[in-house]
Write an enzyme that holds these catalytic residues in place. Structure first.
Site, mmCIF file in Angstrom:
data_model
loop_
_atom_site.group_PDB
_atom_site.id
_atom_site.type_symbol
_atom_site.label_atom_id
_atom_site.label_comp_id
_atom_site.label_asym_id
_atom_site.label_seq_id
_atom_site.Cartn_x
_atom_site.Cartn_y
_atom_site.Cartn_z
ATOM 1 N N PRO A 161 0.884 -1.161 -0.060
ATOM 2 C CA PRO A 161 -0.093 -0.211 -0.060
ATOM 3 C C PRO A 161 0.990 1.296 -0.083
ATOM 4 O O PRO A 161 1.872 1.488 0.948
ATOM 5 C CB PRO A 161 -0.871 -0.056 1.395
ATOM 6 C CG PRO A 161 0.033 -0.999 2.465
ATOM 7 C CD PRO A 161 0.777 -2.053 1.230
ATOM 8 N N MET A 162 0.469 2.126 -1.113
ATOM 9 C CA MET A 162 1.574 3.286 -1.087
ATOM 10 C C MET A 162 0.740 4.539 -1.258
ATOM 11 O O MET A 162 -0.148 4.440 -2.195
ATOM 12 C CB MET A 162 2.457 3.251 -2.091
ATOM 13 C CG MET A 162 3.296 1.977 -2.048
ATOM 14 S SD MET A 162 4.474 1.575 -3.551
ATOM 15 C CE MET A 162 3.353 0.938 -4.597
ATOM 16 N N VAL A 163 0.741 5.467 -0.412
ATOM 17 C CA VAL A 163 -0.207 6.785 -0.672
ATOM 18 C C VAL A 163 0.137 7.316 -1.886
ATOM 19 O O VAL A 163 1.263 7.724 -2.297
ATOM 20 C CB VAL A 163 0.174 7.557 0.716
ATOM 21 C CG1 VAL A 163 -0.572 9.126 0.400
ATOM 22 C CG2 VAL A 163 -0.183 6.919 1.958
ATOM 23 N N GLN A 181 -6.537 -0.770 2.632
ATOM 24 C CA GLN A 181 -5.998 -0.438 3.887
ATOM 25 C C GLN A 181 -6.395 0.858 4.585
ATOM 26 O O GLN A 181 -6.615 1.577 3.845
ATOM 27 C CB GLN A 181 -4.247 -0.139 3.761
ATOM 28 C CG GLN A 181 -3.657 -0.048 4.935
ATOM 29 C CD GLN A 181 -2.200 0.222 4.728
ATOM 30 O OE1 GLN A 181 -1.923 1.273 4.499
ATOM 31 N NE2 GLN A 181 -1.390 -0.843 5.293
ATOM 32 N N CYS A 225 3.317 3.150 9.343
ATOM 33 C CA CYS A 225 3.499 4.657 8.859
ATOM 34 C C CYS A 225 4.303 5.433 9.706
ATOM 35 O O CYS A 225 3.926 5.671 10.862
ATOM 36 C CB CYS A 225 2.182 5.316 8.286
ATOM 37 S SG CYS A 225 2.471 6.915 7.527
ATOM 38 N N LYS A 263 -0.226 -4.396 9.188
ATOM 39 C CA LYS A 263 1.088 -4.104 8.557
ATOM 40 C C LYS A 263 1.841 -3.495 9.859
ATOM 41 O O LYS A 263 1.540 -2.275 10.314
ATOM 42 C CB LYS A 263 1.010 -3.398 7.471
ATOM 43 C CG LYS A 263 2.386 -3.335 6.804
ATOM 44 C CD LYS A 263 2.183 -2.571 5.333
ATOM 45 C CE LYS A 263 3.677 -2.550 4.453
ATOM 46 N NZ LYS A 263 4.567 -1.560 5.515
ATOM 47 N N HIS A 282 7.404 -5.038 8.334
ATOM 48 C CA HIS A 282 8.217 -4.174 7.708
ATOM 49 C C HIS A 282 9.459 -4.327 8.775
ATOM 50 O O HIS A 282 9.688 -3.931 9.730
ATOM 51 C CB HIS A 282 7.946 -2.789 7.535
ATOM 52 C CG HIS A 282 8.920 -1.905 6.813
ATOM 53 N ND1 HIS A 282 8.413 -0.846 6.051
ATOM 54 C CD2 HIS A 282 10.177 -2.245 6.597
ATOM 55 C CE1 HIS A 282 9.286 -0.288 5.366
ATOM 56 N NE2 HIS A 282 10.611 -1.017 5.786
ATOM 57 N N ASN A 297 8.465 -7.349 4.364
ATOM 58 C CA ASN A 297 8.833 -6.188 3.632
ATOM 59 C C ASN A 297 9.991 -5.464 3.894
ATOM 60 O O ASN A 297 10.386 -5.363 5.029
ATOM 61 C CB ASN A 297 7.502 -5.228 4.120
ATOM 62 C CG ASN A 297 7.593 -3.719 3.182
ATOM 63 O OD1 ASN A 297 6.955 -2.633 3.733
ATOM 64 N ND2 ASN A 297 8.094 -3.833 2.116
ATOM 65 N N ASN A 337 14.156 -4.269 1.735
ATOM 66 C CA ASN A 337 15.264 -4.525 1.024
ATOM 67 C C ASN A 337 14.918 -5.438 -0.291
ATOM 68 O O ASN A 337 15.781 -6.321 -0.618
ATOM 69 C CB ASN A 337 16.206 -5.589 1.783
ATOM 70 C CG ASN A 337 16.665 -4.784 3.159
ATOM 71 O OD1 ASN A 337 16.413 -3.722 3.395
ATOM 72 N ND2 ASN A 337 17.195 -5.460 4.203
#
Length: 505
Positions: free
Chosen positions: A23-25, A77, A106, A145, A173, A206, A208
């Site tokens: 998920p990316m804003v 999300q 976040c 997440k 992450h 999540n 690397n």
């Protein structure tokens, strides 16, 4: 129908997905998800949605939650800190996705101000309440997440708490909340492995991930069920296919999807910047074209230009295709490849190189030669076709009223602005042709004056004793005298007076 949980949910609903787009804003919108799926992404997340805004704003819901039948499996999300609001928002989205994900990772300052994301990771009672309520009331599974703590044991306990509350899939992450921006560093896969060994639900890793080989190595070292990538996918959407296509090919395909599934131009421009990242360092004029683009067509022109230059440079034997601005590239710049974050020390060196090799030198030269400010010079560079001399601008004279500084009307009879002219003409009962103000010659006013004069020629008549023949004679007399009125008053047609007379009779 009973809701699937844990590994049954992962194997059946998510079809055993291993290649996951994060998920990316403002980045994982429908057009980008469809491009990623074309290149073997098996599961996609929507951008993070604010649960409170999603719950109360229909326009926000319509603009943000866009999907299609081919966009599955899909996880939506949300972020937030109120269990009731999160559940309300999730219920509005659960019919359009396969699961709801809670953002607990976040690390940005906006998340700190809004009290969500990774800044909830110390409030275990609240998180347990949110996850438990979602698990109990939603038709689809709830997933989470997270980011890791400095302590491995605390991270494991954190994951186990979420599992007990009802989390059915956990994405870890491998960076702490403080690892962001210049301090990003490498994700710790050992902590991810410790979490995977301690829980009984599916786990995604999540961090690397830059090549397909990293995906396979991560799964081997951590034992996770799937691998999620964000930045690696943004620079090479074909990462999961194990190929590095030309940057212009990826841009052209994405722009096709963006026209099929429209989204905000800022999202589209951001993706073009990411894909062309290494090439734009070598072609700063194309970077400027992308930066000021106001349509998909403008972006296509920029992509076509870098394609033409790239194809021409491929044929040059002496061209250093891997000579990036900030170091050697693993591949020629015209192939999609990852962006490696520099260390804080390297970032400072890169900044100095950028100042020397990019437009800053040109800006300083123009400032010294022409005596302009840096902001004005930058505007000229961004808009090379715009006239900044001011020659085309019209200079207006000021209104002659003592108390007004507005520009006067160019055709005003009294050399005033419109508001001052309106006041003057109404007080003095005069006209202004320039502002089309008529107090003495207005057509309707003249009609009324004409009607009054016509009525003066007609003797008063009692309706009970009035002879129709006399009315007819009066009308005939008026018709015979129309030409006389027309001559005396000027500007009236015979027809207009006839209409007035007929209305009176």
């Amino acid at each position: 129908m009973q809701k699937e949980e844990g590994y049954a949910f992962w194997r059946n609903t998510l079809q055993g997905a291993q290649y996951v787009v994060a998920p990316m804003v403002d980045q994982s919108e429908l057009a980008w998800r469809m491009l990623s799926r074309k290149y073997k992404a098996q599961l996609c997340y929507t951008p993070m949605f604010h649960s409170s805004v999603f719950a109360r704003d229909p326009h926000y819901r319509k603009e943000s939650l866009q999907t299609c039948s081919e966009d599955r499996p899909l996880i939506v999300q949300f972020c937030g800190n109120d269990p009731d609001i999160i559940v309300t928002a999730a219920k509005m989205a659960e019919d359009y996705c396969d699961a709801i994900d809670l953002n607990l990772g976040c690390p940005q300052m906006i998340a700190k101000r809004g009290h969500y994301g990774a800044f909830l990771q110390d409030e275990w009672d609240l998180l347990e309440k949110i996850v438990r309520k979602c698990h109990k009331e939603l038709k689809v599974p709830i997933t989470c997440k997270i980011r890791v703590f400095e302590s491995v044991d605390k991270t494991v306990q954190y994951a186990q708490m979420l599992e007990r509350a009802g989390c059915q899939l956990l994405t870890v992450h491998g960076r702490t909340r403080e690892m962001k921006g210049r301090l990003t560093g490498l994700a710790d896969w050992k902590v991810i492995k410790a979490v995977k060994d301690a829980v009984r639900i599916p786990v995604f890793a999540n961090g690397n991930i830059q090549y397909l080989s990293d995906v396979k190595r991560c799964m081997e070292e951590t034992g996770v069920d799937g691998v999620m990538t964000a930045e690696g996918n943004l620079h090479n959407p074909a990462l999961f296919a194990g190929v590095n296509p030309p940057i212009w090919q990826m841009c052209e395909e994405y722009l096709d999807f963006a026209e099929k599934y429209p989204c905000q131009l800022s999202y589209i421009r951001g993706h073009v910047f990411k894909i062309l990242h290494h090439g734009l360092h070598l072609h700063p004029d194309i970077r400027d074209m992308v930066g000021v683009a106001r349509s998909v067509e403008c972006l296509r022109k920029a992509v076509l230009l870098i394609k033409e230059r790239g194809l021409a440079e491929m044929d040059k034997e002496d061209f250093d295709s891997c000579g990036g601005l900030f170091g050697r590239l693993p591949l020629p710049y015209w192939y999609c490849q990852p962006y490696v974050r520099p260390s804080p020390e390297e970032e400072e060196d890169n900044r100095k190189k950028r100042d020397i090799l990019t437009r800053l030198a040109v800006i300083e030269e123009l400032v010294n030669v022409e005596g302009l400010s840096k902001n004005k010079v930058k505007k000229r560079l961004r808009n090379p076709n715009k006239d900044f001399t001011g020659k085309k601008k019209i200079k207006f004279d000021i209104c002659t009223s003592d108390t007004c500084n507005n520009p006067r009307g160019q055709k005003c009879n009294h050399n005033l602005c419109k508001s001052c002219c309106r006041r003057k003409t109404s007080v003095e009962v005069v006209d202004c042709e320039g502002h089309k103000i008529h107090f003495t010659t207005h057509p309707e006013l003249l009609k009324r004056q004409m009607a009054d004069r016509v009525m003066g020629d007609i003797a008063p008549c009692d309706n009970r004793t009035c002879d129709t023949s006399e009315d007819t004679d009066s009308a005939s007399l008026l018709a015979d005298n129309i030409d006389t009125y027309e001559h005396n008053e000027g500007g009236f047609s015979r027809a207009s007076v006839s209409v007035t007379v007929s209305q009176l009779l």
